[in-house]
Structure formats: structure tokens, C-alpha cells
Design an enzyme around this catalytic site. Structure first.
Site, PDB file in Angstrom:
ATOM      1  N   PHE A  12       0.853  -1.197   0.000  1.00 41.57           N
ATOM      2  CA  PHE A  12       0.000   0.000   0.000  1.00 41.57           C
ATOM      3  C   PHE A  12       0.887   1.245   0.000  1.00 41.57           C
ATOM      4  CE2 PHE A  12      -3.612   2.628   1.723  1.00 41.57           C
ATOM      5  CZ  PHE A  12      -4.455   2.400   0.636  1.00 41.57           C
ATOM      6  N   VAL A  15       1.885   3.215  -5.406  1.00 48.50           N
ATOM      7  CA  VAL A  15       0.998   2.637  -6.426  1.00 48.50           C
ATOM      8  C   VAL A  15      -0.289   2.101  -5.792  1.00 48.50           C
ATOM      9  CG1 VAL A  15       0.808   0.941  -8.291  1.00 48.50           C
ATOM     10  CG2 VAL A  15       2.980   2.091  -7.892  1.00 48.50           C
ATOM     11  N   LYS A  97       8.298  -4.169 -12.589  1.00 46.56           N
ATOM     12  CA  LYS A  97       9.032  -4.431 -13.845  1.00 46.56           C
ATOM     13  C   LYS A  97      10.242  -5.329 -13.655  1.00 46.56           C
ATOM     14  CE  LYS A  97       9.655  -0.429 -11.880  1.00 46.56           C
ATOM     15  NZ  LYS A  97       9.264   0.947 -11.701  1.00 46.56           N
ATOM     16  N   GLU A 121       0.475  -4.237 -17.370  1.00 39.84           N
ATOM     17  CA  GLU A 121       0.573  -2.987 -18.141  1.00 39.84           C
ATOM     18  C   GLU A 121       1.256  -1.887 -17.323  1.00 39.84           C
ATOM     19  OE1 GLU A 121      -0.823  -2.518 -21.635  1.00 39.84           O
ATOM     20  OE2 GLU A 121       0.858  -1.218 -21.164  1.00 39.84           O
ATOM     21  N   GLY A 179       7.472  10.684  -5.439  1.00 35.88           N
ATOM     22  CA  GLY A 179       7.106   9.263  -5.547  1.00 35.88           C
ATOM     23  C   GLY A 179       7.390   8.668  -6.915  1.00 35.88           C
ATOM     24  N   GLU A 182      12.550   4.917  -7.734  1.00 38.47           N
ATOM     25  CA  GLU A 182      12.570   3.620  -7.040  1.00 38.47           C
ATOM     26  C   GLU A 182      13.125   3.840  -5.630  1.00 38.47           C
ATOM     27  OE1 GLU A 182      11.476   0.654  -8.749  1.00 38.47           O
ATOM     28  OE2 GLU A 182      10.782   2.373  -9.872  1.00 38.47           O
ATOM     29  N   ASP A 193      16.059   0.452 -14.470  1.00 36.11           N
ATOM     30  CA  ASP A 193      14.598   0.453 -14.528  1.00 36.11           C
ATOM     31  C   ASP A 193      14.119   0.499 -15.988  1.00 36.11           C
ATOM     32  OD1 ASP A 193      11.930   1.028 -12.961  1.00 36.11           O
ATOM     33  OD2 ASP A 193      12.036   2.526 -14.557  1.00 36.11           O
ATOM     34  N   LYS A 197      11.979  -2.489 -18.298  1.00 33.70           N
ATOM     35  CA  LYS A 197      10.801  -2.213 -19.133  1.00 33.70           C
ATOM     36  C   LYS A 197      11.075  -2.606 -20.589  1.00 33.70           C
ATOM     37  CE  LYS A 197       9.517   1.470 -15.962  1.00 33.70           C
ATOM     38  NZ  LYS A 197       9.800   2.858 -15.572  1.00 33.70           N
ATOM     39  N   GLY A 294       4.498   7.611 -10.947  1.00 36.72           N
ATOM     40  CA  GLY A 294       3.566   8.236 -10.006  1.00 36.72           C
ATOM     41  C   GLY A 294       2.386   7.320  -9.728  1.00 36.72           C
TER      42      GLY A 294
HETATM   43  N1  HSE Z   1      10.945   4.709 -10.991  1.00 34.93           N
HETATM   44  C1  HSE Z   1      10.105   4.537 -12.124  1.00 34.93           C
HETATM   45  C2  HSE Z   1      10.291   5.711 -13.055  1.00 34.93           C
HETATM   46  C3  HSE Z   1       8.675   4.415 -11.687  1.00 34.93           C
HETATM   47  O1  HSE Z   1      10.821   6.734 -12.612  1.00 34.93           O
HETATM   48  O2  HSE Z   1       9.920   5.630 -14.225  1.00 34.93           O
HETATM   49  C4  HSE Z   1       7.731   4.000 -12.768  1.00 34.93           C
HETATM   50  O3  HSE Z   1       8.040   2.741 -13.284  1.00 34.93           O
END
Ligand code: HSE
Length: 397
Positions: A12, A15, A97, A121, A179, A182, A193, A197, A294
Site C-alpha cells: 500500500f 501505487v 518491472k 501494463e 514518488g 525507485e 529500470d 521495461k 507516479g
Molecule cells: N521509478 C520509475 C520511473 C517508476 O521513474 O519511471 C515508474 O516505473
């Protein structure tokens, strides 16, 4: 009328809370939260305590729960949760991811074996519906490239450093406070990151199952004030770009900073926004842009996955069935700007062609064409006194 889906949520944080609000505001959705499993017993919660549990069994062994939403930070614990949920026949939605990229093959097999869907998604570019588009819309188009800005935090940092003269550290702190970053922000800054993806996208765009360790990620940590000055003088911005391109039976993939000119659609992608360019033989260039980080943008993607589950949607991994024999490769000639200081000596024979050289007391640079394999093998990408930035080939402008 079909029944409401009963949701069990793990986590919680940004996201999870974003999703809660998105669900609250979305009146038409046939889904309701049954339980939320959290770790910290001392944290003040914004919802009535009847929602919360500290035991994962309360969700995983609860026959009433139809869908498990995995929204925790830790990819190892996340994988265990997702595996257990799929094995017990529960559909799963995740935005993790790293977990998906690290275990794509196993997750694909678990879905087959237990005949349950796993949707993710929200794991790629948050609000941009790229995975479902690659699966459904581009299922037969001959895709040649998928590339773009896949990380909101680094794009936020680069925007603030470029346009508002903030320092890197100030901008990173803001990205954390908002927010976007990571919990270990080096995953953003060093391009991991974006790479996770990209690996997920490689499966849905080209049918490749790729171990993230096979893909080179070169982040924004090497970019200096000098590099930014050069970019400004030439009318460029610097963006961290994730790239995948099919060349005959090879797919070249990488994450690397790039000088982006005003002609590129990525030039105007600022702050936490992401942008994805899809190139196909018949559709040609298409461009998606939206918030890439976010709670709400990611929550909206998770909501869309929940909604898709209400009509029994699952990924078919269509590209993996097309048996194209594609292989991951680093064999591509790229045009780069290579900046270095006096402590580094560059073997000029690495370059296929040197187009420009600059030498001053503190900084030197070479602009030239180089095979990416040679660049990787040269170890220049791991040298802290070197900065490499990709340049667009003229014909791509
Ligand atoms: N830390 C990631 C970013 C969060 O900044 O894109 C979303 O995946």
C-alpha cells in the site's frame, strides 16, 4: 450480470494508494478490495483497519479472492507472491518491472500451466498502454523498432537540470519526494529500470525472452555540466533512451543517453512523462506519450488490467508464436559523442569513422561512428572519467 471481482492487494505504497483512489473514482468498474496485505504494523494507515492484514495467507488462501494485485517493492518477495497466486488459480496484476523482466520465461510458463492470466501494463511506462497495444494492435504488423523514454525519474531530473538549472541531486530529491523514483534510485539513474521495461517490451514486440543481464544499460550518472553545455550549444536536449531495433534476424537493444534534436518527438517529453515511438513496416512511425511514473498514472494502468480481467483478457504472447528466429545482438554501428579527460587514452581505431575531435585542458571529446559491440568490449562504458551520449543518425532526424 457478472459478479464483482474480489481483489487482494499486496503493498500500500505509492501505487497501492494511487490505485485505491483510482478505484474509488471509477464507478463502472466491477471490482472491490477485500484485503490489503502490508508489512509494517506501526505505520499509520489512511483506510479503516478492517482492510489490512499482515499475513499473506489471508489473501493467497482466501477462496473469495479472485485477483491478486502485487504492488510491493521487493522483486524477490513479489515473485514468490505471484507464483503462489498463479498456482492457486488466482489471476494476478503486477506493476513490478524487475520481477517481470527477471522471470518472464517462468511467468509465461506458469500462466500456461495453471491457465490463469498475469497482466502487467503498469510495469512499462505507467499510463501508456504499450503492452496491450503491442499484443493486440501490432500483432501482425512487421515491427522494426520500439524505443523511447521509459523512465520518469531520470527524465524529470534531466528536465530540471536542463531547463531550471537545478543540480542533479536537487532534482533527484524532488523525483523521490514526488514518488517517481525507485526506493533504490540508482536503479533509475543507472538505467536499470528502463532496461527492465525494455526487456518486457522485447517479449511483446519481438517475441524475445531476454535475461536483463544480456542488455546493456548506460545511465545518466556520467553526464557532466560540460556535456550539458555542448547539448545546449547544439540545440539538443539529453534524454535517457531505451532502444530496440530489428535488423534482419537480429534485435539490438540498449539503454543509453541520447542527444535529442527538436525534430524528434522525444524532445518535448519532459518531467515524469514517458514517450514511446513504435515503428512498423506499414504503420510507420507512431508516438505514444503519457505520465510514466507516479501513483495515479500507474494506478490507472493497474485499473485497466483489472478491468481487462473482468472480460477474461489474457496476453497471448502472439509474437513468440511467430517463430521468427530473432536473436539479441549488439552488432550495430552507432554515432556517439565520447567525452573523456586527460586520464583516459582512447584507441582511435575503435571507431569506424571519426567525424569531430575537440581537445582542451579539462575535457576532450570525439564524435564518431563505432560498432556497439566494440564500444561494449572496450570497457569505456564502465569508466567514470568517460561519458558516452548517442547521436541521432542524420537520416533518423
Ligand atoms: N521509478 C520509475 C520511473 C517508476 O521513474 O519511471 C515508474 O516505473
Amino acid at each position: 450480470m457478472s459478479k464483482n471481482l474480489k481483489l487482494g492487494i499486496f503493498g500500500f505504497g505509492v501505487v497501492g494508494q494511487g490505485l485505491y483512489h483510482v478505484l474509488e473514482e471509477t464507478k463502472g468498474i466491477k471490482a472491490e478490495i477485500l484485503k490489503i496485505c502490508v508489512k509494517n504494523k506501526h505505520k499509520k494507515r489512511t483506510l479503516p483497519m478492517r482492510y489490512f492484514t499482515y499475513s499473506k495467507e489471508d489473501i493467497l488462501n482466501n477462496p473469495e479472492v479472485d485477483v491478486v494485485l502485487e504492488l510491493i517493492d521487493d522483486p524477490v518477495a513479489a515473485y514468490e507472491i505471484v507464483k503462489a497466486a498463479l498456482k492457486s488459480g488466482k489471476a494476478v496484476v503486477t506493476a513490478n518491472k524487475k520481477m517481470v523482466a527477471d522471470h518472464m520465461t517462468e511467468l509465461f510458463e506458469l500462466q500456461r500451466k495453471y491457465n490463469v492470466p498475469l497482466l502487467y501494463e503498469g510495469s512499462c511506462c505507467a499510463s501508456i498502454p504499450i503492452i496491450r497495444n503491442l499484443e493486440e494492435y501490432y500483432d501482425n504488423d512487421l515491427l522494426s523498432a520500439v524505443e523511447g523514454i521509459f523512465n520518469g525519474s531520470t527524465n524529470y531530473i534531466l528536465t530540471k537540470v536542463f531547463s531550471e538549472q537545478k543540480t542533479f541531486d536537487e532534482a533527484l530529491l524532488e523525483a523521490q519526494e514526488l514518488g517517481y523514483a525507485e526506493s533504490d534510485p540508482s536503479l533509475d539513474v543507472e538505467g536499470y529500470d528502463a532496461k527492465y521495461k525494455l526487456c518486457i517490451i522485447l517479449t511483446h514486440a519481438f517475441g524475445l525472452f531476454v535475461n536483463p543481464e544480456e542488455v546493456i544499460n548506460y545511465g545518466i550518472q556520467h553526464i557532466s555540466a560540460f556535456d550539458i553545455k555542448i547539448a545546449r550549444e547544439r540545440g539538443y536536449k539529453i534524454k535517457l533512451v531505451a532502444k530496440s531495433r530489428k535488423i534482419e534476424n537480429k534485435v539490438v537493444a540498449m539503454v543509453i543517453p541520447q542527444f535529442v534534436s527538436q525534430k524528434s518527438q522525444l524532445y518535448k517529453v519532459e518531467r515524469e512523462f514517458n514517450g514511446v515511438i513504435v515503428e512498423g513496416a506499414f504503420s510507420e512511425h507512431q508516438f505514444f506519450m503519457g505520465k510514466g511514473a507516479g501513483g495515479y498514472p500507474t494506478g490507472s494502468a493497474v485499473l485497466s488490467d483489472i478491468s481487462a480481467l473482468t472480460y477474461k483478457y489474457k496476453y497471448e504472447y502472439k509474437k513468440t508464436k511467430q517463430d521468427s528466429g530473432l536473436q539479441l545482438s549488439t552488432d550495430i554501428v552507432i554515432k556517439i559523442y565520447l567525452r573523456f579527460d586527460h586520464s583516459v587514452s582512447i584507441d582511435r581505431s575503435l571507431f569506424d569513422q571519426i567525424l569531430e575531435e575537440y581537445k582542451a585542458l579539462e575535457n576532450q571529446y570525439i564524435i564518431g561512428e563505432i560498432n556497439f559491440t566494440k564500444l561494449v568490449e572496450s570497457n569505456l562504458l564502465t569508466n567514470n572519467n568517460v561519458s558516452v551520449i548517442l547521436l541521432e543518425h542524420e537520416e533518423e532526424d
